[in-house]
Scaffold this motif. Structure first.
Motif, PDB file in Angstrom:
ATOM      1  N   ALA A  23      57.839  -9.217  -9.686  1.00 46.08           N
ATOM      2  CA  ALA A  23      58.175 -10.488 -10.337  1.00 46.08           C
ATOM      3  C   ALA A  23      56.981 -11.051 -11.095  1.00 46.08           C
ATOM      4  N   SER A  24      57.263 -11.812 -12.124  1.00 48.08           N
ATOM      5  CA  SER A  24      56.266 -12.552 -12.911  1.00 48.08           C
ATOM      6  C   SER A  24      55.275 -11.657 -13.647  1.00 48.08           C
ATOM      7  N   VAL A  25      55.718 -10.490 -14.091  1.00 44.86           N
ATOM      8  CA  VAL A  25      54.868  -9.623 -14.911  1.00 44.86           C
ATOM      9  C   VAL A  25      55.157  -9.960 -16.373  1.00 44.86           C
ATOM     10  N   ALA A  26      54.121 -10.292 -17.128  1.00 37.81           N
ATOM     11  CA  ALA A  26      54.274 -10.588 -18.550  1.00 37.81           C
ATOM     12  C   ALA A  26      54.607  -9.303 -19.303  1.00 37.81           C
ATOM     13  N   VAL A  27      55.596  -9.394 -20.191  1.00 36.49           N
ATOM     14  CA  VAL A  27      56.049  -8.246 -20.981  1.00 36.49           C
ATOM     15  C   VAL A  27      56.122  -8.676 -22.443  1.00 36.49           C
ATOM     16  N   SER A  28      55.541  -7.867 -23.316  1.00 38.73           N
ATOM     17  CA  SER A  28      55.569  -8.128 -24.751  1.00 38.73           C
ATOM     18  C   SER A  28      56.394  -7.032 -25.427  1.00 38.73           C
ATOM     19  N   LEU A  29      57.188  -7.408 -26.423  1.00 37.25           N
ATOM     20  CA  LEU A  29      58.020  -6.468 -27.167  1.00 37.25           C
ATOM     21  C   LEU A  29      57.595  -6.465 -28.627  1.00 37.25           C
ATOM     22  N   VAL A  66      59.816   1.210 -30.832  1.00 42.76           N
ATOM     23  CA  VAL A  66      59.637   0.006 -30.028  1.00 42.76           C
ATOM     24  C   VAL A  66      58.460   0.220 -29.103  1.00 42.76           C
ATOM     25  N   ARG A  67      57.742  -0.874 -28.834  1.00 40.09           N
ATOM     26  CA  ARG A  67      56.621  -0.827 -27.894  1.00 40.09           C
ATOM     27  C   ARG A  67      56.786  -1.955 -26.883  1.00 40.09           C
ATOM     28  N   LEU A  68      56.752  -1.602 -25.602  1.00 42.30           N
ATOM     29  CA  LEU A  68      56.736  -2.569 -24.508  1.00 42.30           C
ATOM     30  C   LEU A  68      55.342  -2.559 -23.904  1.00 42.30           C
ATOM     31  N   GLU A  69      54.769  -3.733 -23.707  1.00 48.71           N
ATOM     32  CA  GLU A  69      53.444  -3.844 -23.104  1.00 48.71           C
ATOM     33  C   GLU A  69      53.557  -4.726 -21.864  1.00 48.71           C
ATOM     34  N   PHE A  70      53.114  -4.192 -20.725  1.00 48.40           N
ATOM     35  CA  PHE A  70      53.207  -4.869 -19.439  1.00 48.40           C
ATOM     36  C   PHE A  70      51.810  -5.275 -18.971  1.00 48.40           C
ATOM     37  N   ASP A  71      51.618  -6.518 -18.612  1.00 43.90           N
ATOM     38  CA  ASP A  71      50.330  -7.023 -18.111  1.00 43.90           C
ATOM     39  C   ASP A  71      50.258  -6.780 -16.606  1.00 43.90           C
ATOM     40  N   THR A  72      49.828  -5.599 -16.230  1.00 44.43           N
ATOM     41  CA  THR A  72      49.790  -5.220 -14.813  1.00 44.43           C
ATOM     42  C   THR A  72      48.555  -5.766 -14.097  1.00 44.43           C
ATOM     43  N   GLU A  73      47.476  -5.997 -14.817  1.00 41.02           N
ATOM     44  CA  GLU A  73      46.248  -6.495 -14.197  1.00 41.02           C
ATOM     45  C   GLU A  73      46.458  -7.868 -13.560  1.00 41.02           C
ATOM     46  N   THR A  74      47.076  -8.772 -14.277  1.00 42.29           N
ATOM     47  CA  THR A  74      47.326 -10.109 -13.739  1.00 42.29           C
ATOM     48  C   THR A  74      48.243 -10.033 -12.525  1.00 42.29           C
ATOM     49  N   TYR A  75      49.287  -9.214 -12.614  1.00 40.49           N
ATOM     50  CA  TYR A  75      50.218  -9.056 -11.491  1.00 40.49           C
ATOM     51  C   TYR A  75      49.491  -8.570 -10.239  1.00 40.49           C
ATOM     52  N   ALA A  95      43.995  -3.531 -10.235  1.00 42.89           N
ATOM     53  CA  ALA A  95      44.765  -2.394 -10.725  1.00 42.89           C
ATOM     54  C   ALA A  95      43.868  -1.450 -11.505  1.00 42.89           C
ATOM     55  N   PHE A  96      44.117  -0.189 -11.356  1.00 43.23           N
ATOM     56  CA  PHE A  96      43.396   0.816 -12.131  1.00 43.23           C
ATOM     57  C   PHE A  96      43.807   0.745 -13.604  1.00 43.23           C
ATOM     58  N   PHE A  97      45.089   0.495 -13.854  1.00 45.54           N
ATOM     59  CA  PHE A  97      45.607   0.347 -15.214  1.00 45.54           C
ATOM     60  C   PHE A  97      45.835  -1.141 -15.478  1.00 45.54           C
ATOM     61  N   PRO A  98      44.991  -1.793 -16.267  1.00 45.05           N
ATOM     62  CA  PRO A  98      45.148  -3.227 -16.512  1.00 45.05           C
ATOM     63  C   PRO A  98      46.382  -3.567 -17.347  1.00 45.05           C
ATOM     64  N   GLU A  99      46.878  -2.597 -18.064  1.00 47.02           N
ATOM     65  CA  GLU A  99      48.111  -2.789 -18.822  1.00 47.02           C
ATOM     66  C   GLU A  99      48.803  -1.439 -18.938  1.00 47.02           C
ATOM     67  N   VAL A 100      50.095  -1.496 -19.137  1.00 48.21           N
ATOM     68  CA  VAL A 100      50.885  -0.295 -19.386  1.00 48.21           C
ATOM     69  C   VAL A 100      51.604  -0.525 -20.709  1.00 48.21           C
ATOM     70  N   PRO A 120      49.381   0.328  -7.812  1.00 49.53           N
ATOM     71  CA  PRO A 120      48.049  -0.004  -8.320  1.00 49.53           C
ATOM     72  C   PRO A 120      47.292   1.145  -8.994  1.00 49.53           C
ATOM     73  N   PHE A 121      47.670   2.394  -8.704  1.00 47.75           N
ATOM     74  CA  PHE A 121      46.912   3.519  -9.249  1.00 47.75           C
ATOM     75  C   PHE A 121      47.753   4.492 -10.063  1.00 47.75           C
ATOM     76  N   GLY A 122      48.955   4.092 -10.439  1.00 57.59           N
ATOM     77  CA  GLY A 122      49.783   4.982 -11.246  1.00 57.59           C
ATOM     78  C   GLY A 122      51.063   4.295 -11.663  1.00 57.59           C
ATOM     79  N   TYR A 123      51.761   4.945 -12.577  1.00 56.51           N
ATOM     80  CA  TYR A 123      53.050   4.436 -13.021  1.00 56.51           C
ATOM     81  C   TYR A 123      53.871   5.579 -13.595  1.00 56.51           C
ATOM     82  N   SER A 124      55.171   5.351 -13.661  1.00 54.85           N
ATOM     83  CA  SER A 124      56.097   6.291 -14.259  1.00 54.85           C
ATOM     84  C   SER A 124      57.147   5.475 -15.008  1.00 54.85           C
ATOM     85  N   VAL A 125      57.642   6.017 -16.076  1.00 58.10           N
ATOM     86  CA  VAL A 125      58.636   5.334 -16.889  1.00 58.10           C
ATOM     87  C   VAL A 125      59.667   6.366 -17.321  1.00 58.10           C
ATOM     88  N   TYR A 126      60.890   5.894 -17.523  1.00 58.72           N
ATOM     89  CA  TYR A 126      61.948   6.799 -17.952  1.00 58.72           C
ATOM     90  C   TYR A 126      63.011   6.020 -18.695  1.00 58.72           C
TER      91      TYR A 126
END
Length: 129
Positions: A23-29, A66-75, A95-100, A120-126
């Protein structure tokens, strides 16, 4: 909502380190029309309690990427601070990845649901449904 001349995008995030929505993860489109064109930010939102962004803006006609940007560092920083209020600090970074940032191609008339599985140390998308 997609139309015959536009595509549409939705997303949600699951924090796999806790098995719950993020919850409350900033997302930019952002979107562009053509490989050489610059991305134009269309808007931003944040995930709700179910980890979903329900109010991402519509894509303009002619969008090809399209590009989605997620602010994972703040989360993760906030999550870590909450978890360690009564405990000693375990590590310095949330987080190891401050943004995705995820970029993908779209075609008119299609809907693209793009789930992010995050820890905190990885991600996957599909491409979801």
């Amino acid at each position: 909502m997609s139309t015959d001349t536009t595509a549409s995008v939705s997303t949600h995030i699951l924090d796999t380190s806790i098995g719950r929505p993020a919850a409350s993860v900033a997302v930019s489109l952002a979107a562009r029309s053509g490989s050489g064109a610059p991305y134009v930010t269309l808007g931003a939102s944040a995930t709700d309690a179910d980890g979903r962004c329900k109010d991402l803006p519509a894509l303009p006609e002619g969008t090809t990427h399209v590009r989605l940007e997620f602010d994972t560092e703040t989360y993760f920083s906030k999550k870590q601070a909450e978890a360690q209020q009564d405990a000693p600090r375990v590590r310095d970074s949330g987080a190891f990845f401050p943004e995705v940032t995820i970029a993908f191609a779209v075609v008119p008339g299609e809907h693209y649901h793009v789930p992010l599985l995050l820890n905190p140390f990885g991600y996957s998308v599909y491409r979801g449904s």
